[in-house]
Design a protein around this motif. Structure first.
Motif, PDB file in Angstrom:
ATOM      1  N   THR A   7       1.905   4.330   6.638  1.00  0.00           N
ATOM      2  CA  THR A   7       1.285   3.212   5.931  1.00  0.00           C
ATOM      3  C   THR A   7       1.231   3.601   4.460  1.00  0.00           C
ATOM      4  OG1 THR A   7      -0.043   2.751   7.904  1.00  0.00           O
ATOM      5  CG2 THR A   7      -0.695   1.676   5.838  1.00  0.00           C
ATOM      6  N   PHE A   8       2.295   3.297   3.761  1.00  0.00           N
ATOM      7  CA  PHE A   8       2.530   3.818   2.418  1.00  0.00           C
ATOM      8  C   PHE A   8       1.359   3.557   1.486  1.00  0.00           C
ATOM      9  CE2 PHE A   8       5.129   5.460  -0.855  1.00  0.00           C
ATOM     10  CZ  PHE A   8       4.982   4.676  -1.973  1.00  0.00           C
ATOM     11  N   LYS A   9       0.768   2.388   1.568  1.00  0.00           N
ATOM     12  CA  LYS A   9      -0.293   2.017   0.624  1.00  0.00           C
ATOM     13  C   LYS A   9      -1.557   2.853   0.802  1.00  0.00           C
ATOM     14  CE  LYS A   9      -1.999  -1.749   3.537  1.00  0.00           C
ATOM     15  NZ  LYS A   9      -2.238  -3.205   3.614  1.00  0.00           N
ATOM     16  N   SER A  10      -1.619   3.653   1.863  1.00  0.00           N
ATOM     17  CA  SER A  10      -2.782   4.506   2.094  1.00  0.00           C
ATOM     18  C   SER A  10      -2.568   5.936   1.619  1.00  0.00           C
ATOM     19  CB  SER A  10      -3.125   4.544   3.587  1.00  0.00           C
ATOM     20  OG  SER A  10      -3.480   3.259   4.051  1.00  0.00           O
ATOM     21  N   TYR A  11      -1.405   6.208   1.072  1.00  0.00           N
ATOM     22  CA  TYR A  11      -1.040   7.578   0.729  1.00  0.00           C
ATOM     23  C   TYR A  11      -1.020   7.829  -0.762  1.00  0.00           C
ATOM     24  CZ  TYR A  11       0.138   8.890   5.477  1.00  0.00           C
ATOM     25  OH  TYR A  11       0.072   9.198   6.803  1.00  0.00           O
ATOM     26  N   TYR A  12      -1.543   8.992  -1.130  1.00  0.00           N
ATOM     27  CA  TYR A  12      -1.355   9.533  -2.472  1.00  0.00           C
ATOM     28  C   TYR A  12       0.036  10.131  -2.505  1.00  0.00           C
ATOM     29  CZ  TYR A  12      -2.252  12.132  -6.766  1.00  0.00           C
ATOM     30  OH  TYR A  12      -2.207  12.619  -8.044  1.00  0.00           O
ATOM     31  N   MET A  13       0.772   9.836  -3.567  1.00  0.00           N
ATOM     32  CA  MET A  13       2.143  10.316  -3.693  1.00  0.00           C
ATOM     33  C   MET A  13       2.255  11.274  -4.873  1.00  0.00           C
ATOM     34  SD  MET A  13       3.609   8.878  -1.171  1.00  0.00           S
ATOM     35  CE  MET A  13       5.294   9.372  -1.539  1.00  0.00           C
ATOM     36  N   THR A  67      -2.293   7.546  -7.215  1.00  0.00           N
ATOM     37  CA  THR A  67      -3.121   7.113  -6.104  1.00  0.00           C
ATOM     38  C   THR A  67      -2.527   5.874  -5.430  1.00  0.00           C
ATOM     39  OG1 THR A  67      -4.483   5.891  -7.678  1.00  0.00           O
ATOM     40  CG2 THR A  67      -5.257   8.080  -7.029  1.00  0.00           C
ATOM     41  N   TRP A  68      -3.075   5.537  -4.302  1.00  0.00           N
ATOM     42  CA  TRP A  68      -2.544   4.472  -3.454  1.00  0.00           C
ATOM     43  C   TRP A  68      -2.494   3.122  -4.155  1.00  0.00           C
ATOM     44  CZ3 TRP A  68      -5.678   8.419  -2.299  1.00  0.00           C
ATOM     45  CH2 TRP A  68      -7.030   8.258  -2.615  1.00  0.00           C
ATOM     46  N   SER A  69      -3.443   2.859  -5.034  1.00  0.00           N
ATOM     47  CA  SER A  69      -3.488   1.575  -5.732  1.00  0.00           C
ATOM     48  C   SER A  69      -2.996   1.670  -7.167  1.00  0.00           C
ATOM     49  CB  SER A  69      -4.923   1.049  -5.736  1.00  0.00           C
ATOM     50  OG  SER A  69      -5.755   1.954  -6.420  1.00  0.00           O
ATOM     51  N   SER A  70      -2.420   2.815  -7.506  1.00  0.00           N
ATOM     52  CA  SER A  70      -1.929   3.082  -8.865  1.00  0.00           C
ATOM     53  C   SER A  70      -3.062   3.139  -9.883  1.00  0.00           C
ATOM     54  CB  SER A  70      -0.898   2.024  -9.308  1.00  0.00           C
ATOM     55  OG  SER A  70       0.167   1.948  -8.403  1.00  0.00           O
ATOM     56  N   GLY A  71      -4.289   3.300  -9.390  1.00  0.00           N
ATOM     57  CA  GLY A  71      -5.407   3.317 -10.307  1.00  0.00           C
ATOM     58  C   GLY A  71      -5.561   4.599 -11.084  1.00  0.00           C
ATOM     59  N   SER A  88       5.184   5.605 -11.071  1.00  0.00           N
ATOM     60  CA  SER A  88       4.763   4.273 -10.638  1.00  0.00           C
ATOM     61  C   SER A  88       5.098   4.131  -9.159  1.00  0.00           C
ATOM     62  CB  SER A  88       5.462   3.184 -11.464  1.00  0.00           C
ATOM     63  OG  SER A  88       6.868   3.241 -11.297  1.00  0.00           O
ATOM     64  N   ARG A  89       4.589   3.084  -8.565  1.00  0.00           N
ATOM     65  CA  ARG A  89       4.872   2.851  -7.157  1.00  0.00           C
ATOM     66  C   ARG A  89       4.929   1.361  -6.888  1.00  0.00           C
ATOM     67  NH1 ARG A  89       0.447   5.757  -3.831  1.00  0.00           N
ATOM     68  NH2 ARG A  89       1.369   4.664  -2.044  1.00  0.00           N
ATOM     69  N   ASP A  90       5.667   1.026  -5.846  1.00  0.00           N
ATOM     70  CA  ASP A  90       5.748  -0.346  -5.361  1.00  0.00           C
ATOM     71  C   ASP A  90       5.400  -0.300  -3.880  1.00  0.00           C
ATOM     72  OD1 ASP A  90       6.468  -2.857  -4.396  1.00  0.00           O
ATOM     73  OD2 ASP A  90       8.142  -3.052  -5.777  1.00  0.00           O
ATOM     74  N   ASN A  91       4.187  -0.693  -3.553  1.00  0.00           N
ATOM     75  CA  ASN A  91       3.740  -0.600  -2.168  1.00  0.00           C
ATOM     76  C   ASN A  91       4.461  -1.596  -1.259  1.00  0.00           C
ATOM     77  OD1 ASN A  91       2.026   1.500  -2.744  1.00  0.00           O
ATOM     78  ND2 ASN A  91       0.186   0.220  -2.886  1.00  0.00           N
ATOM     79  N   ALA A 135       3.685  13.303   0.231  1.00  0.00           N
ATOM     80  CA  ALA A 135       2.678  12.294   0.554  1.00  0.00           C
ATOM     81  C   ALA A 135       1.510  12.915   1.305  1.00  0.00           C
ATOM     82  CB  ALA A 135       3.311  11.187   1.402  1.00  0.00           C
ATOM     83  N   VAL A 136       0.307  12.465   0.942  1.00  0.00           N
ATOM     84  CA  VAL A 136      -0.899  12.864   1.668  1.00  0.00           C
ATOM     85  C   VAL A 136      -1.775  11.631   1.819  1.00  0.00           C
ATOM     86  CG1 VAL A 136      -2.015  13.683  -0.459  1.00  0.00           C
ATOM     87  CG2 VAL A 136      -2.884  14.412   1.766  1.00  0.00           C
ATOM     88  N   HIS A 137      -2.304  11.421   3.014  1.00  0.00           N
ATOM     89  CA  HIS A 137      -3.153  10.263   3.280  1.00  0.00           C
ATOM     90  C   HIS A 137      -4.469  10.408   2.520  1.00  0.00           C
ATOM     91  CE1 HIS A 137      -5.590   7.361   5.465  1.00  0.00           C
ATOM     92  NE2 HIS A 137      -4.479   6.857   5.981  1.00  0.00           N
ATOM     93  N   GLY A 138      -4.845   9.342   1.847  1.00  0.00           N
ATOM     94  CA  GLY A 138      -6.060   9.405   1.045  1.00  0.00           C
ATOM     95  C   GLY A 138      -7.307   9.697   1.859  1.00  0.00           C
TER      96      GLY A 138
END
Length: 127
Positions: free
Chosen positions: A27-33, A51-55, A70-73, A97-100
């Motif tokens: 679940t890519f959007k839950s992972y720190y990259m 971070t998962w939300s690019s914040g 950058s990322r594109d979820n 990748a690591v799950h937040g």
């Protein structure tokens, strides 16, 4: 889980490259990259993380102002735009990748915190 990094190449100093890392099986959007690199004879080093939300974005001092993560979820992909490349940027670049929700330490996480790694893509910068 699979992470596939691509976009490396052989360039001249001052040139640009954009690396991509396509993720699947998570679940890519839950992972720190994170992006890491390893040059011959040197330790693996952190380059950048997002971070998962690019914040929150993190950069190594050596690349700050030159590289942009950058990322594109929607596309399950993280990017590393590398500008003004220098010969010392020559290395194999890998994404990780690591799950937040499974990491409770400080950010950016150390390399040991990432359970998933891509195979790496070679970046060579000639002077």
């Amino acid at each position: 889980v699979q992470l596939q990094a691509f976009g490396g190449g052989f360039v001249q100093a001052g040139d640009s490259l954009r690396l991509s890392c396509a993720a699947s099986g998570l679940t890519f959007k839950s992972y720190y990259m994170g992006w890491f690199r390893q040059a011959p004879g040197k330790e693996r080093e952190f380059v950048s993380g997002i971070t998962w939300s690019s914040g929150s974005l993190s950069y190594a001092n050596s690349v700050k102002g030159r590289f942009t993560i950058s990322r594109d979820n929607d596309k399950n992909t993280v990017y590393l735009q590398m500008n003004h490349l220098k010969p010392e940027d020559t290395a194999v670049y890998s994404c990780a990748a690591v799950h937040g929700g499974r990491y409770s330490g400080t950010y950016p996480p150390p390399a040991s915190a990432y359970p998933y790694w891509g195979q790496g893509t070679q970046v060579t910068v000639s002077s």
